[in-house]
Design a protein around this motif. Structure first.
Motif, PDB file in Angstrom:
ATOM      1  N   VAL A  64      18.108 -10.342  15.939  1.00  0.00           N
ATOM      2  CA  VAL A  64      18.982 -11.457  16.280  1.00  0.00           C
ATOM      3  C   VAL A  64      20.236 -11.333  15.420  1.00  0.00           C
ATOM      4  N   GLU A  65      21.191 -10.619  15.963  1.00  0.00           N
ATOM      5  CA  GLU A  65      22.491 -10.457  15.318  1.00  0.00           C
ATOM      6  C   GLU A  65      23.550 -10.639  16.393  1.00  0.00           C
ATOM      7  N   LYS A  66      24.604 -11.316  16.042  1.00  0.00           N
ATOM      8  CA  LYS A  66      25.650 -11.629  17.019  1.00  0.00           C
ATOM      9  C   LYS A  66      26.241 -10.390  17.670  1.00  0.00           C
ATOM     10  N   LYS A  67      26.228  -9.265  16.978  1.00  0.00           N
ATOM     11  CA  LYS A  67      26.840  -8.062  17.537  1.00  0.00           C
ATOM     12  C   LYS A  67      26.106  -7.541  18.776  1.00  0.00           C
ATOM     13  N   SER A  87      26.038  -7.226  24.603  1.00  0.00           N
ATOM     14  CA  SER A  87      25.230  -6.249  25.350  1.00  0.00           C
ATOM     15  C   SER A  87      24.156  -6.943  26.178  1.00  0.00           C
ATOM     16  N   ILE A  88      23.517  -7.948  25.620  1.00  0.00           N
ATOM     17  CA  ILE A  88      22.485  -8.687  26.352  1.00  0.00           C
ATOM     18  C   ILE A  88      23.103  -9.470  27.501  1.00  0.00           C
ATOM     19  N   LYS A 113      16.129 -17.723  15.275  1.00  0.00           N
ATOM     20  CA  LYS A 113      16.454 -17.505  13.869  1.00  0.00           C
ATOM     21  C   LYS A 113      17.142 -16.171  13.658  1.00  0.00           C
ATOM     22  N   GLU A 114      18.124 -16.188  12.786  1.00  0.00           N
ATOM     23  CA  GLU A 114      18.757 -14.940  12.391  1.00  0.00           C
ATOM     24  C   GLU A 114      17.803 -14.168  11.482  1.00  0.00           C
ATOM     25  N   LYS A 115      17.993 -12.871  11.443  1.00  0.00           N
ATOM     26  CA  LYS A 115      17.200 -11.968  10.609  1.00  0.00           C
ATOM     27  C   LYS A 115      15.743 -11.899  11.040  1.00  0.00           C
ATOM     28  N   THR A 116      15.496 -12.131  12.314  1.00  0.00           N
ATOM     29  CA  THR A 116      14.184 -11.880  12.894  1.00  0.00           C
ATOM     30  C   THR A 116      14.425 -11.101  14.173  1.00  0.00           C
TER      31      THR A 116
END
Length: 110
Positions: A10-13, A17-18, A51-54
């Motif tokens: 889960v990263e904005k970058k 693409s999704i 959540k970020e970082k998962t």
């Protein structure tokens, strides 16, 4: 039924693409341009509440006239007002929405 599963951090970058992948599937299924744009917003909203970082898992279940997208991952902790706003957006843009613990399921018909 065909099923495509994507696991990603889960990263904005990765969000563009999704969004593009979702639009591509919807285009191949002959959704109209308005519905395709709605689905791009839907996938963004669903991913933004994880959540970020998962890692999250996105399942695309493709049937003849129905695209079901499952966004599975640990939810961010948000207040009730933001949760209500998220649900309102999802329900407005999707034919059917199911919000479960750690999963958002979006169902759209051509």
């Amino acid at each position: 039924m065909e099923k495509i599963t994507i696991n990603l951090p889960v990263e904005k970058k990765y969000l563009p693409s999704i969004r593009l992948f979702t639009a591509s599937i919807a285009t191949n299924m002959n959704f109209d341009i308005e519905k395709i744009e709605d689905m791009r917003v839907l996938i963004s909203e669903a991913v933004n509440y994880k959540k970020e970082k998962t890692t999250i898992q996105i399942n695309y279940c493709i049937q003849e006239d129905t695209l079901t997208i499952e966004v599975i991952g640990k939810d961010k902790e948000i207040d009730e007002e933001r949760k209500n706003m998220r649900d309102l957006i999802l329900k407005e843009l999707s034919d059917k929405v199911e919000v479960r613990k750690n999963a958002i399921i979006l169902i759209n018909k051509v």
